[in-house]
Design an enzyme around this catalytic site. Sequence first.
Site, PDB file in Angstrom:
ATOM      1  N   HIS A   1       0.705  -1.308  -0.003  1.00 49.69           N
ATOM      2  CA  HIS A   1       0.056   0.040  -0.120  1.00 49.69           C
ATOM      3  C   HIS A   1       0.713   1.393  -0.031  1.00 49.69           C
ATOM      4  CE1 HIS A   1      -3.577   2.394   0.994  1.00 49.69           C
ATOM      5  NE2 HIS A   1      -2.500   3.026   1.669  1.00 49.69           N
ATOM      6  N   GLU A   2       1.780   1.371   0.849  1.00 46.25           N
ATOM      7  CA  GLU A   2       2.709   2.559   0.960  1.00 46.25           C
ATOM      8  C   GLU A   2       3.541   2.628  -0.011  1.00 46.25           C
ATOM      9  OE1 GLU A   2       1.755   4.823   3.118  1.00 46.25           O
ATOM     10  OE2 GLU A   2       0.535   3.342   4.477  1.00 46.25           O
TER      11      GLU A   2
ATOM     12  N   HIS B   1       1.770   4.489  -2.853  1.00 44.71           N
ATOM     13  CA  HIS B   1       1.855   5.760  -2.496  1.00 44.71           C
ATOM     14  C   HIS B   1       3.327   6.597  -3.062  1.00 44.71           C
ATOM     15  CE1 HIS B   1      -1.834   6.819  -0.585  1.00 44.71           C
ATOM     16  NE2 HIS B   1      -1.649   6.065   0.551  1.00 44.71           N
TER      17      HIS B   1
ATOM     18  N   GLU C   1      -4.911   7.527  -2.835  1.00 48.89           N
ATOM     19  CA  GLU C   1      -5.426   6.320  -2.409  1.00 48.89           C
ATOM     20  C   GLU C   1      -5.787   5.249  -3.260  1.00 48.89           C
ATOM     21  OE1 GLU C   1      -5.457   5.036   0.608  1.00 48.89           O
ATOM     22  OE2 GLU C   1      -4.469   6.755   1.321  1.00 48.89           O
TER      23      GLU C   1
HETATM   24 ZN    ZN Z   1      -2.910   5.235   1.980  1.00 52.70          ZN
END
Ligand code: ZN
Length: 501
Positions: free
Chosen positions: A266-267, A270, A296
Site C-alpha cells: 500500500h505505502e 503511494h 489512495e
Molecule cells: Zn494510504
Amino acid sequence: MSKTFDKLQPYLEKSMAFQTARSLFEWDDQTTAPFEAADYTAKVVGILADEYMKCLINDDVRKLLKKLQEDKEQEDLTDTEKAIVKELAKTYEQLESIPPEEYRAYNELAPVANRKWIKSKKDNKYEDFAPYLKKIIDMKKKFAGYRAKGVKDPYDVLLGDFDECFMMSDLDPFFEKIKSEIIPLLKTVGAKAETIDKSYNFLNYDIDKQKEFCKFLSGYVGFDFNKGVIAESAHPFTMQLHNHDVRITDRYMEDNLESAMFSIIHESGHAIYEMNVDDSLTQTLVGGGASMGMHESQSRFYENIIGRSKEFWEPLYDKLVKLYPDNLSTISLEHFIKGINKAAPSFIRTEADELSYCLHIIIRYEIEKMIFHDEVSIEELPKVWNQKYQEYLGITPTDDTVGILQDTHWSWGEFGYFPSYAVGTAVASQIYACMKEKMPLEEYLKEGNLIPIREFLRDSIHKYGATKNTNEFLQDVCGEKFNPDYYVNYLKEKYTKLYEL
Ligand code: ZN
C-alpha cells in the site's frame, strides 16, 4: 514567460522550504523522536508553521496573485504556472481567513493531541483523549466556519481540502450505492468465508524475515531505494520531501503475516506515485499527488487490485513459503489467495478485507458529518461509533481501542480525510477496468513484470503531479468522470469468482 510569476517564485520557494522542514519534523516525530519530545518540539513546529504562513500570506504575494489571476497575465503563463497559480489561490483561501495566532496554536496543539491519543489508546481510556479531541474539533469548526463564510457547509470545506471533486452531494449517493449493494454481498460471502481456515496467518512469523520480505516486495512493485527509505511506525504512512526523497513506514507483528506485507505494498503505491512526479513539478505547489483520492487510488490499486490477485502471487508465493516452511508448506497458493481475500466483518479498518472496507469509511463519514453539523457531543462519540458498527457490520467493538480510538487521523485534525480511501478504492477499480482494455495486465503479473503497469500509471497519472484533479484524470485516462459502478462490479465479479457464488 511571465515577469509577474518570476516575482512570485522566491516566496513560493521559501514557503516550500519551511513546509519541507515541517514534514521532516513530522516524519521524525512518528519514527525516531523519543516519546517526551513532542511537547517541546511542538514549539519549533509551531514557529516553522508561522514562518511558512508569513511567506505566503502577505501583501506582496496577495498583489502578485491577484494580478496573475487576470486574463491578460494568464495568457503569458505556461500550463504548469497556471496550475501553480490555481493551487496558490486555493492555499490562500485556506490560510488567509485564519488568524495567524490561531493557526500557530493549532499547529502546536496537533502533535500534543496525537501523543495523547497514542497514550489513551494504549490505556484504553477515551476519556483522557476526549478533551484534546474536543479542542481539535472546536478549532477545526472555527477554521471551517471562517472559510465557509456562511455560504458553504463547513464539512464540505474540509472534504474539499482532500479532494475538490468530492463534496457531500457526491459522496452521499456513492455511499448509499455501496450500502445497498455491498452489505447484502458481504452477508452472502461472509457465510462462505467462515469455512476458510486462515489460522496459518496467525502463527509465529519471525520479524526480521518479515522485514526482509517486505523490503523485497516494495522493490518488486517499484519502490526506488535510491529515492526512498523504509522505517517503522505505529501506523504505516508515506511522507515525501520531494520526488527524490520519499519515505514510507511499516509495522510488523509477530503473529500476523499479512499485515506488514499488504501495508508495505500500500505505502509503496503511494511512494511510486510521488517518485514518478515529473522533476519539473517537484518542490512546487503542484509537485505532489493530485488529491488524497487519487493517492489512495494508487496505493489501493497496488495493495488490493493487483496485490491480492492470484496472478500477482504466482511468481512470488514459493519465495514466501521458503522463508517460512514450517508455517506455509502445507498451504497451497489457492488456499493462500482465499486467505488474503477472506471477507468478514471486523473492527479494524486497516486490517479490513476489500469487501467490508468501505463500510468502515462510511461509518467515519457519517460520524464526521454529525460532528460538524453539531449533532453529537464528544462524550457520545464512542457510543455512536459502536452503534454504527452494529448496524452496518453486525458487530460491536469490544472496547474503544478497537473502536473509536483505532485511527490516528482525528488526533491530527484530519476530518474529511476518510472518504478519500473509499473514493480512491473506487477510482482504482475504474482505472483497472480501462487498463485491462489497454494491456495484458494479468499476463504481466504472472510473468512478474510490473514495469509496463508502472509505466502506464507514470505516463498517464503520476508525472502530472497535481496539475489536474481527480475527475480530469479519469476523463483523460478512462474517457469518463468518476463512476462508482466500476467499483461495485469489480467487487461483485471478484467475490463471485473467488467464492463460487
Ligand atoms: Zn494510504
